[in-house]
Scaffold this active site. Structure first.
Site, short mmCIF file in Angstrom:
data_model
loop_
_atom_site.label_atom_id
_atom_site.label_comp_id
_atom_site.label_asym_id
_atom_site.label_seq_id
_atom_site.Cartn_x
_atom_site.Cartn_y
_atom_site.Cartn_z
N HIS A 1 -3.40 6.72 2.28
CA HIS A 1 -3.83 5.42 1.78
C HIS A 1 -5.22 5.12 2.32
O HIS A 1 -5.52 5.35 3.50
CB HIS A 1 -2.83 4.35 2.23
CG HIS A 1 -3.35 2.96 2.11
ND1 HIS A 1 -3.94 2.48 0.96
CD2 HIS A 1 -3.39 1.93 3.02
CE1 HIS A 1 -4.31 1.22 1.15
NE2 HIS A 1 -4.00 0.87 2.37
N ASN B 1 -10.51 -0.55 -0.24
CA ASN B 1 -9.05 -0.47 -0.11
C ASN B 1 -8.43 -1.08 -1.36
O ASN B 1 -8.53 -2.28 -1.59
CB ASN B 1 -8.62 -1.23 1.15
CG ASN B 1 -7.12 -1.26 1.37
OD1 ASN B 1 -6.34 -1.02 0.45
ND2 ASN B 1 -6.70 -1.57 2.58
N CYS C 1 0.81 -1.22 0.00
CA CYS C 1 0.00 0.00 0.00
C CYS C 1 0.84 1.27 0.00
O CYS C 1 0.30 2.37 -0.22
CB CYS C 1 -0.94 -0.01 1.20
SG CYS C 1 -1.94 -1.50 1.32
#
Length: 350
Positions: A275, A306, A123
């Site tokens: 993020h 996500n 990420c």
């Protein structure tokens, strides 16, 4: 005395010149997710902020999505593929260890013979890519660099697994980085904490698959390969509490370091784009940073889930589309994830 080497470059500053995205067409809402796990729409919304996430169909690959985002970014930057001298793809879901997704993408868009390689930083991979693109341009190794964050996380989840599967979506975001008269990318803060290496990881299914294949070749019995309980394809899992605590308490410090390196304060920001891991993490980071009311906060997770390395460019793209007045303003972006790794920098929004 040997002859002096020719200086590599006179470039002193870089900027993000263009931004593009690819969002898969299939929308998966929480009611569909709850067919697979014992949960509810209300619980998922309260715990994560997610209402829907995008999933790519089987015939759309990581490189397909990267290509869509890359072409969009090139148009936004008014740049031709022939001007791109390096292609960086941040991903952990390209199904091939080698060759790289980046080399395939460079060929597809016509950027050959650009340098091309993949970055595996989960990420945080997009922020790693921005840091490397900035360095490549300033060092004279490339005039313009294409950076793509892309994930097809639907390929590496077990829909019945409760720790992470309901969080994840697919998508891609891309930017073009090139020289500029004024600094448009700050010094990057990049780091890791390997002590928590296993907090987010793919399990060892590929090792079990290797053993099962060997067993089938030796004995002629392939039943293990067909046993659904074996789960021979790798799947993501996480220790949610460990990741949550680390992100909430440690990433605010990293964000503050990025601001200090850039020589600015939160009052100078137009946007904060973390993020998109969890809405509670996003809100807590904003609280710890004491962001002024005028700073817009990326909350793409609500509709996109996500998307790991793709989440920051996707969120920035949405913010700019909904608030075009932030173009030219400064954005603090920070990525964090499996490893555990992190990256942050300030960019000027194209």
């Amino acid at each position: 005395m040997t002859a002096p080497l020719k200086p590599t470059t006179t470039v002193q500053a870089t900027s993000v010149l263009g931004l593009g995205v690819y969002r898969p067409s299939t929308v998966v809402d929480n009611e569909q997710i709850c067919q697979w796990i014992d949960s509810s729409d209300e619980w998922i919304r309260q715990r994560t902020g997610i209402v829907t996430r995008r999933r790519a169909p089987a015939d759309v690959s990581v490189v397909d999505m990267a290509e869509g985002a890359a072409l969009d970014a090139l148009r936004d930057a008014d740049t031709s593929a022939e001007e791109i001298e390096a292609v960086l793809i941040s991903t952990v879901t390209h199904p091939y260890q080698t060759p790289s997704a980046a080399a395939d993408l460079a060929h597809r868009i016509g950027a050959t013979p650009a340098a091309a390689y993949d970055i595996s930083a989960a990420c945080a991979g997009y922020c790693y890519g921005i840091g490397q693109a900035d360095a490549l341009v300033r060092a004279g190794h490339a005039k313009k660099v294409l950076v793509v964050g892309v994930e097809k996380l639907s390929d590496v989840i077990d829909n019945h697994e409760r720790s992470i599967s309901f969080l994840l979506g697919d998508g891609a975001g891309a930017v073009v980085v090139g020289p500029s008269e004024e600094p448009g990318i700050s010094a990057s803060i990049l780091g890791s904490n390997g002590e928590k290496w296993g907090a987010v990881s793919m399990d060892s299914s590929l090792l079990r698959l290797r053993d099962a294949l060997s067993e089938a070749q030796t004995t002629g019995d392939a039943s293990r390969l067909l046993d659904p309980e074996e789960r021979l394809w790798p799947t993501l899992r996480q220790d949610g509490q460990t990741v949550f605590r680390w992100a909430v308490w440690e990433m605010a410090k990293v964000a503050k370091q990025a601001l200090e390196k850039a020589g600015i304060s939160t009052t100078d920001l137009a946007a904060f784009v973390p993020h998109q891991a969890n809405i509670r993490i996003i809100e807590e980071l904003a609280k710890q940073l004491k962001l002024p009311e005028h700073v817009l906060i990326g909350r793409d997770i609500v509709d996109a889930g996500n998307t790991s390395a793709a989440s920051i460019p996707l969120a920035l793209h949405r913010l700019r589309a909904e608030n075009p007045e932030i173009s030219g303003g400064l954005a603090l972006q920070i990525g964090f994830g499996a490893g555990l790794v992190y990256g942050a920098q300030i960019i000027r929004i194209p």
